[in-house]
Enzyme design. Sequence first.
Site, PDB file in Angstrom:
ATOM      1  CB  THR A  14       3.981   1.918  12.994  1.00  0.00           C
ATOM      2  OG1 THR A  14       2.755   2.193  13.644  1.00  0.00           O
ATOM      3  CG2 THR A  14       4.692   0.827  13.776  1.00  0.00           C
ATOM      4  CG  ASP A  15       1.193   6.076  15.368  1.00  0.00           C
ATOM      5  OD1 ASP A  15       0.965   4.901  14.999  1.00  0.00           O
ATOM      6  OD2 ASP A  15       0.300   6.959  15.398  1.00  0.00           O
ATOM      7  CD  GLU A  16      -0.311   0.116  15.186  1.00  0.00           C
ATOM      8  OE1 GLU A  16      -0.329  -0.953  15.812  1.00  0.00           O
ATOM      9  OE2 GLU A  16      -0.918   0.290  14.114  1.00  0.00           O
ATOM     10  CG  PHE A  69      -1.663   1.179   1.562  1.00  0.00           C
ATOM     11  CD1 PHE A  69      -2.375   1.889   0.605  1.00  0.00           C
ATOM     12  CD2 PHE A  69      -1.674   1.637   2.879  1.00  0.00           C
ATOM     13  CE1 PHE A  69      -3.073   3.042   0.944  1.00  0.00           C
ATOM     14  CE2 PHE A  69      -2.371   2.780   3.226  1.00  0.00           C
ATOM     15  CZ  PHE A  69      -3.065   3.491   2.261  1.00  0.00           C
ATOM     16  CE  LYS A  79       7.458  -1.305  10.998  1.00  0.00           C
ATOM     17  NZ  LYS A  79       8.004  -1.463   9.613  1.00  0.00           N
ATOM     18  N   PRO A 137      -7.874  -7.993  21.198  1.00  0.00           N
ATOM     19  CG  PRO A 137      -7.322 -10.269  21.253  1.00  0.00           C
ATOM     20  CD  PRO A 137      -7.851  -9.199  20.342  1.00  0.00           C
ATOM     21  CE1 TYR A 185       3.282  -3.615  11.559  1.00  0.00           C
ATOM     22  CE2 TYR A 185       2.031  -2.174  13.029  1.00  0.00           C
ATOM     23  CZ  TYR A 185       2.811  -2.356  11.891  1.00  0.00           C
ATOM     24  OH  TYR A 185       3.124  -1.274  11.094  1.00  0.00           O
ATOM     25  CE  LYS A 224       7.915 -14.588   1.551  1.00  0.00           C
ATOM     26  NZ  LYS A 224       7.794 -14.807   3.005  1.00  0.00           N
TER      27      LYS A 224
END
Length: 358
Positions: free
Chosen positions: A133-135, A11, A162, A291, A158, A33
């Site tokens: 990412t900000d996560e 994306f 990261k 979760p 995830y 990939k």
Amino acid sequence: MKILVTGGAGFIGSAVIRHVLAATDHTVVNVDKLTYAADLRSLEQADATGRYAFEQADICDAAAMQAILQRHQPDAIMHLAAESHVDRSIDGPGDFIRTNILGTYTLLDAALGYWRGLAGTKAEAFRFHHISTDEVFGALGDTGQFVEDTPYDPSSPYSASKASSDHLVRAWQRTYGLPTVVSNCSNNYGPYQFPEKLIPLTILNCRAEKPLPVYGTGSNVRDWLFVEDHAAALALVLTRGGVGQSYNIGGNSERTNLAVVETICALMDRLRPRAGGASHRDLITFVTDRPGHDFRYAIDAGKIRDALGFTPSVDFEAGLERTVAWYLGNEAWWRPLVDRQYGGERLGLAGARKTAVR
Ligand code: NAD
């Protein structure tokens, strides 16, 4: 300038490549990939520029990464290849550990070997840009914003993967001198997003008059960034960002998930009304929460604004309307993905957890 982009069939990677090819005279090598999330049809115009090459390869394959770097001799790497969907990381973290951590390590090491072989200005100008990412910063409460030195506190497999990759990139800069730069951005939306993510899923479920799943009470907040703004910001970070620096990139567009879904419903009511006149809002269905669902993310984007002059150009409601119109007008792009890859089923309840790292 020749830029090697990993994950360029995804994306954001495809938006970066479209941006670079349209806005500059740079050359791009796309290394991907081609996982379930990839689609080379997002880059149909790239070949015609004569400044684009594609290499199908796994970033975990050290020999392939070394060979590709030697063959193409890039001036910079923009590293976007990743497993990116939080819900899938809950069901099967192994692929996230493998690609996001081991793959980033493998690519860093190949880049270090390649960079050490460069001389003069080519070595000085080389950049390894890691897109994150900000996560990684974890969850905010009702107030506050993430700044670049907010401590890392990831919640999901995830975001933990990261966070690990961000640490590895900084370590390769501090320990080995590899000229790296990191950017951490908020949730992206826009054309060509795989239909498992909230915004395309909601648009396509509206179109099919299927239930619109909203996790929990829908009160979780994300700061939405139009993908073309993100691509422009990344080009700035690559060319003008400081070595060893990191930059937060946000959209100044905090919305609850419920507000996002309701805005899409209002757009669909206008652009593609339901037979019988009912609102798409009637399709909203509250489902079991994710979760470990982080409550709120918000970015203080002051550093990239002051240091690099970047502010987002697309406001959320305008960007969302463009996105809805794009999905309504591009069934040929998303239909094969929905029919063959992902039919909208619920992911991320940890019911089918796989443990092995392959
Ligand atoms: P995406 O899932 O759409 O695309 C990922 C791409 O990486 C795919 O083309 C896939 O084939 C490729 N890939 C996956 N594993 C690979 C491997 N082992 N080797 C080579 N290629 C591989 O992801 P996206 O949404 O475009 O995200 C791109 C990057 O931006 C990711 O690093 C992600 O963590 C980060 N990011 C995304 C968002 C967002 O809102 N989408 C927000 C912040 C940061």
